[in-house]
Design a protein around this motif. Structure first.
Motif, PDB file in Angstrom:
ATOM      1  N   LEU A   1      -8.971 -49.973  28.044  1.00 18.92           N
ATOM      2  CA  LEU A   1      -9.945 -49.456  29.010  1.00 18.92           C
ATOM      3  C   LEU A   1     -11.362 -49.692  28.499  1.00 18.92           C
ATOM      4  O   LEU A   1     -11.699 -49.303  27.383  1.00 18.92           O
ATOM      5  CB  LEU A   1      -9.739 -47.960  29.243  1.00 18.92           C
TER       6      LEU A   1
ATOM      7  N   MET B   1      -5.860 -48.052  37.514  1.00 17.29           N
ATOM      8  CA  MET B   1      -6.228 -48.925  36.385  1.00 17.29           C
ATOM      9  C   MET B   1      -6.955 -50.176  36.870  1.00 17.29           C
ATOM     10  O   MET B   1      -6.588 -50.748  37.899  1.00 17.29           O
ATOM     11  CB  MET B   1      -4.967 -49.330  35.613  1.00 17.29           C
TER      12      MET B   1
ATOM     13  N   SER C   1      -6.380 -54.278  32.774  1.00 11.53           N
ATOM     14  CA  SER C   1      -5.389 -53.452  32.073  1.00 11.53           C
ATOM     15  C   SER C   1      -4.015 -54.102  32.046  1.00 11.53           C
ATOM     16  O   SER C   1      -3.197 -53.803  31.173  1.00 11.53           O
ATOM     17  CB  SER C   1      -5.288 -52.076  32.735  1.00 11.53           C
TER      18      SER C   1
END
Length: 624
Positions: free
Chosen positions: A209, A269, A273
């Motif tokens: 992230l 996400m 990711s």
């Protein structure tokens, strides 16, 4: 000049020119191929290919509004294009046919087409409306992160577009979050989910992230398919901007659902990711492929991971120091009718002062005996003779007291090696309670295929009483939270206690309060180790598959067990408005029940070594 020499010279000249021409032609072809390869997204070499992928077309939309939004915020439109091309490459590595489309081409998609919206933070209101209309009329949508959070003018509108499709709203408690752990975000797919089609062990995945991501709560009781978890998979995570854990309700990161005739997949996400951790790239490809299969296939079926249970709880005691407290552990299990397993140090059980207690507890139907070695000494690294004494001989001793041959082993200090497993298997042990692992579902050992290894998923009493300075009420609350979270993931929550810790003195009140909680939540009723082993063994030898033919769902079940299996539940992931109105089996003696409320079929008894088909008729309401 000699004619022969002249002819040879001409041949040499011709040959040289031919070779030169071939070299030039090869160079030109190389340049052309280079340009072709570098003008298109590069397709990765990939070992994993999803099932039935050949004719799957995915339409990935490039949002002009989002490109302008990025530009206004200092990100060149080329970066957005590069991001989309990378995802196109990623999809093509899975052998999907990917078509990059503009916003204007949205109206040209097939009614049941699969549309991907990737990292599209800004959308025109008309485009949002068209996408919702597309899904309601039978389209399939994959979208992610902050899709549609801003309008065409760049005005922030929040998650309204996502809420309109999914019913998810950003949690006021969690909001946008980053994480303490330097590895980023850890996530775990539930075992009973369409997203686990190619990842059936509930493994832990690490997510890169670079951005804060939104966390949601559901306004329509929709449960996530994937949860953000702690590293041991026993609680939601802790974040940098919050001192406490997420609640279970706000820990989701991916969901599936239905809207009108269509269906959708949403994940909070970002696109990177899925591919920025090289070590787990195949796992994320499997995850994405399962999401696409869910969108593509009209129905998906999956057997319960534990035959008739979505999850389980396993409570055990390491019966060692302060051995006499074993009686208290046994009495409490009988008082609350809670099945438990005692992993007993055999040399202590065989002491004269403990033999009567062993015989007495053996008559308690709620207590199963297992082994915690013969002497509780270090085993790994010792001689083979010593290992045999600690494994095989421990079983010989405890079997003298047990009402039936013991099946389970708990290694002291959770140490385990190949030589131990070899002798445990050969001496008749069926399962081992091992250390914590980065996956949920127990696995049979490769070299000893009859030996099941249960990973520990639950904080044990040593950590609570030795490492933490917590009150009894705090400990009980944490045990309850862990058991609820692990079982929500369809895992096995393991509570491991000791005779000199939780069953000593007033500490036993912690167990009493937890048992009271379990009695008030019958869906979480525990099983002993041999029952856990039996259900997993049965489940591992049953396969099922399904297909739709018109309005009929055909489920093929193959029971490879050499004995009958009772009460198998199969979950049916379908539009909840499509009710099952009729059903039969091609073997008349097999009885099935349908639960439309839970969207599942229950098979009363699977005959040993039989394959059979279940035919279910689905009734689609008008308008679907």
């Amino acid at each position: 000049m000699n004619p022969a020499i002249a002819m040879q010279k001409n041949k040499d000249t011709y040959g040289s020119k031919l070779v030169f021409a071939i070299i030039i032609l090869f160079a030109l072809m190389t340049m052309i191929m280079y340009k072709i390869q570098h003008s298109q997204p590069k397709v990765e070499n990939n070992g994993f290919i999803p099932l039935n992928h050949e004719k799957t077309v995915i339409y990935l939309m490039r949002s002009k509004t989002s490109a302008l939004f990025y530009a206004k915020n200092g990100i060149a439109p080329e970066q957005y294009t590069k991001k989309l091309n990378r995802f196109v490459s990623y999809l093509k590595s899975l052998h999907y046919d990917v078509k990059l489309i503009s916003e204007k081409e949205l109206s040209t998609l097939p009614k049941d087409g699969i549309l991907f919206l990737i990292d599209a933070p800004a959308l025109h209101d008309k485009i949002k409306s068209n996408i919702i209309h597309f899904v309601k009329n039978g389209g399939k949508l994959f979208f992610n992160f902050t899709t549609g959070f801003s309008n065409a003018k760049g005005k922030y509108e929040g998650e309204k577009f996502i809420t309109d499709i999914t019913g998810l709203k950003i949690s006021k408690h969690a909001g946008f979050a980053t994480f303490k752990d330097p590895g980023g975000l850890f996530i775990t797919p539930k075992l009973l989910s369409p997203f686990s089609k190619y990842l059936q062990d509930g493994r832990l995945l690490n997510v890169v992230l670079y951005d804060k991501i939104p966390f949601y709560i559901s306004t329509n009781k929709l449960l996530p398919d994937i949860y953000a978890t702690s590293y041991p998979q026993i609680t939601p995570p802790v974040t940098k901007n919050r001192a406490d854990n997420f609640t279970t309700q706000e820990a989701g990161v991916a969901w599936h659902g239905y809207l009108g005739k269509g269906k959708w997949v949403y994940t909070s996400m970002p696109s990177y990711s899925f591919y920025d951790i090289k070590e787990q790239k195949d796992d994320f490809k499997k995850l994405l492929a399962a999401m696409i299969d869910y969108l593509k296939d009209p129905v998906y079926t999956q057997k319960y991971p534990y035959i008739d249970r979505k999850s389980m709880i396993f409570i055990s005691e390491d019966t060692e120091y302060k051995f006499s407290n074993f009686q208290r552990f046994a009495d409490l299990s009988k008082e609350y009718s809670i099945p438990v397993t005692a992993f007993i140090v055999a040399s202590l059980a065989d002491k004269p002062q403990n033999q009567k207690m062993m015989h007495d507890i053996a008559k308690n139907p709620w207590v199963e005996f297992g082994s915690h070695s013969t002497t509780h000494k270090k085993i790994v690294g010792e001689s083979e003779a010593f290992i045999i004494n600690e494994t095989t001989h421990s079983k010989e001793i405890i079997d003298k007291y047990s009402s039936k041959p013991i099946q389970g082993f708990r290694p002291p200090r959770e140490e385990l090696n190949e030589l131990m497993k070899k002798h445990l298997s050969s001496s008749g042990f069926n399962y081992i309670l091992g250390e914590s692992q980065s996956y949920l579902y127990p696995k049979f050992d490769r070299k000893n295929p009859n030996l099941l290894i249960l990973p520990r998923h639950g904080t044990d009493d040593y950590s609570y009483l030795v490492n933490l300075d917590w009150s009894q009420s705090q400990i009980v609350d944490e045990i309850i939270k862990e058991s609820e979270f692990v079982t929500l993931l369809n895992g096995i929550f393991t509570l491991s206690v000791h005779t000199h810790l939780f069953t000593y003195g007033t500490n036993i009140n912690i167990l009493r309060k937890y048992y009271t909680y379990l009695k008030n939540h019958p869906k979480l009723h525990p099983l002993n180790g041999s029952e856990v082993y039996k259900k997993i063994k049965f489940a591992n030898h049953i396969t099922q598959s399904s297909k739709m033919v018109d309005n009929q769902l055909i489920i093929t079940v193959n029971n490879q067990n050499h004995e009958d299996v009772k009460n198998l539940h199969i979950k049916i992931f379908k539009n909840p408005k499509n009710k099952i109105v009729a059903g039969n089996v091609d073997i008349e003696s097999i009885k099935v029940r349908v639960n439309n409320k839970k969207s599942e079929v229950i098979i009363d008894k699977l005959p040993a070594d039989k394959t059979f088909n279940i035919f279910l008729t689905l009734n689609k309401p008008k308008g679907l």
